[in-house]
Scaffold this motif. Structure first.
Motif, mmCIF file in Angstrom:
data_model
loop_
_atom_site.group_PDB
_atom_site.id
_atom_site.type_symbol
_atom_site.label_atom_id
_atom_site.label_comp_id
_atom_site.label_asym_id
_atom_site.label_seq_id
_atom_site.Cartn_x
_atom_site.Cartn_y
_atom_site.Cartn_z
ATOM 1 N N ALA A 118 10.023 31.124 21.775
ATOM 2 C CA ALA A 118 10.276 31.330 23.201
ATOM 3 C C ALA A 118 11.616 32.025 23.418
ATOM 4 O O ALA A 118 11.758 32.871 24.312
ATOM 5 N N THR A 119 12.605 31.692 22.592
ATOM 6 C CA THR A 119 13.915 32.333 22.705
ATOM 7 C C THR A 119 13.828 33.815 22.370
ATOM 8 O O THR A 119 14.404 34.664 23.071
ATOM 9 N N VAL A 120 13.099 34.137 21.303
ATOM 10 C CA VAL A 120 12.905 35.542 20.936
ATOM 11 C C VAL A 120 12.180 36.276 22.057
ATOM 12 O O VAL A 120 12.519 37.422 22.397
ATOM 13 N N TRP A 121 11.188 35.617 22.634
ATOM 14 C CA TRP A 121 10.452 36.174 23.779
ATOM 15 C C TRP A 121 11.424 36.564 24.886
ATOM 16 O O TRP A 121 11.363 37.666 25.428
ATOM 17 N N ASN A 158 15.337 42.806 27.717
ATOM 18 C CA ASN A 158 15.848 44.156 27.473
ATOM 19 C C ASN A 158 14.775 45.231 27.669
ATOM 20 O O ASN A 158 14.995 46.398 27.357
ATOM 21 N N LEU A 159 13.620 44.823 28.184
ATOM 22 C CA LEU A 159 12.547 45.758 28.458
ATOM 23 C C LEU A 159 12.341 45.894 29.952
ATOM 24 O O LEU A 159 12.656 44.968 30.716
ATOM 25 N N SER A 160 11.827 47.013 30.378
ATOM 26 C CA SER A 160 11.532 47.196 31.790
ATOM 27 C C SER A 160 10.224 46.480 32.120
ATOM 28 O O SER A 160 9.313 46.403 31.305
ATOM 29 N N GLY A 161 10.157 45.927 33.312
ATOM 30 C CA GLY A 161 8.959 45.222 33.723
ATOM 31 C C GLY A 161 9.134 43.722 33.691
ATOM 32 O O GLY A 161 10.179 43.190 33.326
ATOM 33 N N ASN A 162 8.093 43.025 34.101
ATOM 34 C CA ASN A 162 8.121 41.568 34.183
ATOM 35 C C ASN A 162 7.316 40.980 33.035
ATOM 36 O O ASN A 162 6.122 41.231 32.909
ATOM 37 N N TYR A 163 7.980 40.190 32.190
ATOM 38 C CA TYR A 163 7.311 39.607 31.031
ATOM 39 C C TYR A 163 7.315 38.082 31.092
ATOM 40 O O TYR A 163 7.399 37.412 30.067
ATOM 41 N N ALA A 164 7.216 37.541 32.307
ATOM 42 C CA ALA A 164 7.111 36.087 32.499
ATOM 43 C C ALA A 164 8.241 35.338 31.811
ATOM 44 O O ALA A 164 8.014 34.378 31.069
ATOM 45 N N LEU A 165 9.466 35.765 32.073
ATOM 46 C CA LEU A 165 10.608 35.101 31.452
ATOM 47 C C LEU A 165 10.747 33.651 31.911
ATOM 48 O O LEU A 165 11.287 32.815 31.181
ATOM 49 N N GLY A 166 10.277 33.367 33.121
ATOM 50 C CA GLY A 166 10.332 31.992 33.603
ATOM 51 C C GLY A 166 9.494 31.061 32.744
ATOM 52 O O GLY A 166 9.904 29.936 32.434
ATOM 53 N N ILE A 167 8.318 31.515 32.331
ATOM 54 C CA ILE A 167 7.456 30.723 31.445
ATOM 55 C C ILE A 167 8.127 30.541 30.091
ATOM 56 O O ILE A 167 8.129 29.449 29.511
ATOM 57 N N ALA A 168 8.710 31.634 29.575
ATOM 58 C CA ALA A 168 9.384 31.562 28.278
ATOM 59 C C ALA A 168 10.516 30.546 28.306
ATOM 60 O O ALA A 168 10.677 29.749 27.372
#
Length: 232
Positions: free
Chosen positions: A183-186, A192-202
């Protein structure tokens, strides 16, 4: 007159139970974010950080602040007790010190809470930032907290394998460590990427793994206390 071996063993056993209870309390309190679903707080679990739960002006802020305060106030003396009570080895010493730092950083999270950002607020980053709160001082204490408990989990895991003790840390604790690390790697990659990658879930997976690992450490202390106190 010295204490008999049985009395010394009883005292060590009692101390390990008290220590395990303290660590278990911190693990439970650090999972207080789950109360957001019970209290029906309107929060976007996919696109929000948990720090927003006790941000300035948020409803039920005191509930989460008190929980974090308990984590720090309980874990710091527990870490000191662990250092003084058990045989000092390199990896376990690093682990107890890291847990102390984690507790202190969690207290700092409460002292310097997250401030709600508004569009165009220069202190919170640009308007295009997915998580503008990363520019606030609160981010520093949170980073120290996450780094500290990461060091603690790795240190105690290495100790469990190196010293061939504490089976629960070698097995279940290792699984929790892998999940939390993933999850930390996620989070690190996605941020550092553009867009939404569900960081809240991570982050919720990451913090959930932290709480579960603390409970695992508590179980290791109380169930395998003899291994902890045996100088072999």
């Amino acid at each position: 007159m010295t204490d008999s071996p049985k009395i010394a063993e009883r005292r060590a056993r009692l101390a390990s139970v008290v220590l395990a209870t303290a660590i278990a309390i911190t693990g439970l309190c650090y999972s207080s974010w789950l109360l957001a679903y019970v209290l029906k707080i309107d929060v976007d679990s996919v696109n929000s950080f948990l720090s927003q739960l006790d941000a300035e002006g948020k409803p039920y802020r005191q509930v989460f602040s008190i929980a974090d305060t308990i984590v720090g106030a309980t874990l710091m003396p527990a870490a000191v007790t662990g250092l003084l009570l058990f045989p000092r080895r390199r990896f376990t010493t690093v682990g107890w010190v890291a847990l102390f730092c984690f507790g202190a950083a969690t207290i700092a999270d409460v002292v310097v809470p997250l401030r709600e950002c508004t569009p165009g607020d220069s202190a919170c980053g640009g308007p295009s930032e997915l998580f503008p709160q990363l520019h606030q001082p609160h981010a520093l204490s949170s980073t120290v907290a996450v780094t500290s408990i990461a060091v603690a989990t790795f240190a105690f895991s290495l100790a469990a394998f190196r010293y061939h003790r504490w089976r629960i840390l070698r097995e279940f604790g290792l699984v929790v460590l892998v999940v939390g690390s993933a999850a930390t790697v996620w989070m690190l990659v996605a941020d550092n990427l553009s867009g939404n990658y569900a960081l809240g879930i991570a982050q919720r997976i990451q913090v959930g793994a932290m709480s579960l690992w603390l409970l695992t450490l508590a179980a290791a202390v109380v169930l395998e206390g003899k291994d902890w106190t045996d100088p072999t």
